[in-house]
Design an enzyme around this catalytic site. Structure first.
Site, PDB file in Angstrom:
ATOM      1  N   ARG A  54     101.882  97.992  18.187  1.00 38.55           N
ATOM      2  CA  ARG A  54     101.030  97.231  19.088  1.00 38.55           C
ATOM      3  C   ARG A  54     101.628  95.856  19.354  1.00 38.55           C
ATOM      4  O   ARG A  54     102.653  95.504  18.790  1.00 38.55           O
ATOM      5  CB  ARG A  54      99.601  97.117  18.525  1.00 38.55           C
ATOM      6  CG  ARG A  54      99.628  96.862  17.054  1.00 38.55           C
ATOM      7  CD  ARG A  54      98.884  95.717  16.459  1.00 38.55           C
ATOM      8  NE  ARG A  54      98.715  94.543  17.212  1.00 38.55           N
ATOM      9  CZ  ARG A  54      99.461  93.445  17.055  1.00 38.55           C
ATOM     10  NH1 ARG A  54     100.456  93.394  16.186  1.00 38.55           N
ATOM     11  NH2 ARG A  54      99.220  92.379  17.756  1.00 38.55           N
ATOM     12  N   ASP A 255      98.900  89.397  26.984  1.00 40.11           N
ATOM     13  CA  ASP A 255      99.228  90.780  27.358  1.00 40.11           C
ATOM     14  C   ASP A 255      99.606  90.887  28.820  1.00 40.11           C
ATOM     15  O   ASP A 255     100.292  91.815  29.227  1.00 40.11           O
ATOM     16  CB  ASP A 255      98.051  91.702  27.048  1.00 40.11           C
ATOM     17  CG  ASP A 255      98.015  91.973  25.554  1.00 40.11           C
ATOM     18  OD1 ASP A 255      97.533  91.096  24.817  1.00 40.11           O
ATOM     19  OD2 ASP A 255      98.526  93.028  25.135  1.00 40.11           O
ATOM     20  N   ASN A 265      94.449  88.283  27.103  1.00 36.17           N
ATOM     21  CA  ASN A 265      94.908  88.388  25.715  1.00 36.17           C
ATOM     22  C   ASN A 265      93.764  88.996  24.905  1.00 36.17           C
ATOM     23  O   ASN A 265      92.677  89.277  25.435  1.00 36.17           O
ATOM     24  CB  ASN A 265      95.330  87.017  25.172  1.00 36.17           C
ATOM     25  CG  ASN A 265      96.057  87.137  23.843  1.00 36.17           C
ATOM     26  OD1 ASN A 265      96.983  87.937  23.698  1.00 36.17           O
ATOM     27  ND2 ASN A 265      95.640  86.374  22.842  1.00 36.17           N
TER      28      ASN A 265
HETATM   29  O1  MRU Z   1      95.464  95.235  20.822  1.00 34.96           O
HETATM   30  P1  MRU Z   1      96.708  94.549  20.360  1.00 34.96           P
HETATM   31  O2  MRU Z   1      96.763  94.333  18.899  1.00 34.96           O
HETATM   32  O3  MRU Z   1      97.951  95.212  20.896  1.00 34.96           O
HETATM   33  O4  MRU Z   1      96.610  93.126  21.058  1.00 34.96           O
HETATM   34  C1  MRU Z   1      97.633  92.205  20.868  1.00 34.96           C
HETATM   35  C2  MRU Z   1      97.390  90.909  21.526  1.00 34.96           C
HETATM   36  O5  MRU Z   1      96.412  90.691  22.193  1.00 34.96           O
HETATM   37  C3  MRU Z   1      98.496  89.910  21.410  1.00 34.96           C
HETATM   38  O6  MRU Z   1      98.007  88.620  21.367  1.00 34.96           O
HETATM   39  C4  MRU Z   1      99.401  90.066  22.637  1.00 34.96           C
HETATM   40  O7  MRU Z   1      99.770  91.414  22.809  1.00 34.96           O
HETATM   41  C5  MRU Z   1     100.615  89.237  22.523  1.00 34.96           C
HETATM   42  S1  MRU Z   1     101.655  89.762  21.205  1.00 34.96           S
HETATM   43  C6  MRU Z   1     103.043  88.804  21.204  1.00 34.96           C
END
Ligand code: MRU
Length: 354
Positions: A54, A255, A265
């Site tokens: 992730r 994201d 995010n």
């Molecule tokens: O659902 P996830 O754990 O994949 O979400 C991750 C996030 O929201 C992070 O802050 C984002 O992907 C940036 S990671 C460098």
């Protein structure tokens, strides 16, 4: 010059034969540091959906290695038709892209791999499946290396934003935008690793990040492992923290960043930005250029992943919501651009958008 830290563990790598992908299973952290080998597309899709792997930049790296592995596997099984190979790769890319719709890096890397495959096919007839697979593995390695370098650049640029007086630095972060979320030393956590390596006194508060606890399980794990002073708080404590303690900055990842700077995010980022504004704390978004999405004009156009209600109903390992109550579980929220003090990419600091 201070020694720059390297990624402390490998989040994603190809198998020795190139026909699979090995990931550090993030759902097992912090209890166990376990690697899992993914060989089929279904296993890769499942690993992404379940958040075994992730974080937006890492999803891009994963997507690239996944396509390279699937091409290598088909080549090993005697695929001889170039048109069939590219059609199969496009199909793989669409299936993988659909697993997590918000993180633009996944689609970005998959598209780059498909373009690379199409270009390789058009320039090198007759079709050689093994050679195409090798070229795709080289492209995935390139994406991985670029991600590593982007993390370092983001860190260097962001470090210049932090006050040097007083010498101790206190920051708050949300979710996990660290080494576990990238192929390198992270985005939001990158300047923190650099500050720590420079010997700066550093205190990090990590939001627990309900419902899947990426802050508590992952950010706290990797920072503590690196010897960084980290304190976990429940998400609803951030206001009290800012009201009672000097917080020098809030640092988060992203994201997807729309063309006007609106930033998607992890859910809970937007209220943090509101709190930061109320308390005069700079709010920084740190992300590689692969997270910028110029094709989406503003935050309203960003697709928000909705996740299963079980994550809310039984998020803490037992039922915490009565049967007759509904749940709502968006995985991300959008922070309007006007609440962000600056965005830091590998290219530099952006203070406003055209
Ligand atoms: O659902 P996830 O754990 O994949 O979400 C991750 C996030 O929201 C992070 O802050 C984002 O992907 C940036 S990671 C460098």
């Amino acid at each position: 010059m201070a020694l720059e830290p390297s990624p402390p563990f490998t989040t994603v790598r190809p198998t020795r034969d190139g026909r699979g992908v090995v990931i550090l299973d993030q759902t097992r952290l912090p209890q166990a540091e376990t690697e899992v080998t993914l060989r089929t597309r279904a296993e890769m899709e499942e690993a992404i959906r379940l958040l075994r792997v992730r974080g937006a930049p890492l999803l891009g790296v994963m997507g690239a290695w996944a396509l390279a592995a699937l091409a290598t596997e088909r080549a090993a099984h005697g695929m001889t038709d170039g048109a069939l190979q590219i059609a199969a790769l496009r199909d793989d890319a669409e299936a993988l892209r659909a697993t997590r719709p918000t993180a633009v890096n996944l689609g970005w890397a998959l598209s780059r791999m498909i373009e690379h495959a199409a270009a390789a096919l058009s320039t090198s007839p007759p079709f050689d499946a093994a050679s195409l697979a090798e070229q795709l593995r080289a492209e995935a390695a390139e994406i991985h290396d670029e991600d590593r370098e982007m993390c370092r650049s983001i860190g260097r640029h962001a470090l210049s934003l932090f006050p040097t007086e007083p010498p101790s630095l206190t920051v708050l972060t949300h979710c996990n935008a660290g080494a576990l979320a990238t192929g390198g030393i992270g985005t939001a956590l990158s300047p923190l690793y650099l500050a720590h390596a420079e010997g700066r006194s550093l205190k990090v508060f990590a939001d627990e990040t309900r419902p899947l606890l990426q802050g508590a399980r992952l950010t706290a794990w990797e920072l503590a492992r690196a010897g960084v002073d980290v304190t976990v708080i429940a998400d609803n404590m951030a206001g009290a923290l800012m009201a009672s303690t000097r917080v020098d900055a809030v640092v988060v990842g992203a994201d997807r960043i729309a063309a006007n700077g609106d930033t998607a995010n992890k859910i809970g980022t937007y209220p943090l930005a509101v709190l930061a504004r109320r308390h005069g704390v700079p709010f920084y978004v740190l992300a590689p250029t692969s997270t910028l999405d110029p094709d989406t004009p503003d935050g309203a156009g960003i697709p928000i992943e909705q996740r299963s209600e079980g994550e809310i109903r039984e998020g803490m390992g037992r039922r915490t919501v009565p049967h007759d109550a509904a749940t709502w579980n968006p995985a991300f929220d959008v922070t309007p651009a006007d609440l962000v003090t600056a965005w830091v990419t590998d290219q530099g600091v952006i203070r406003s958008w055209p």
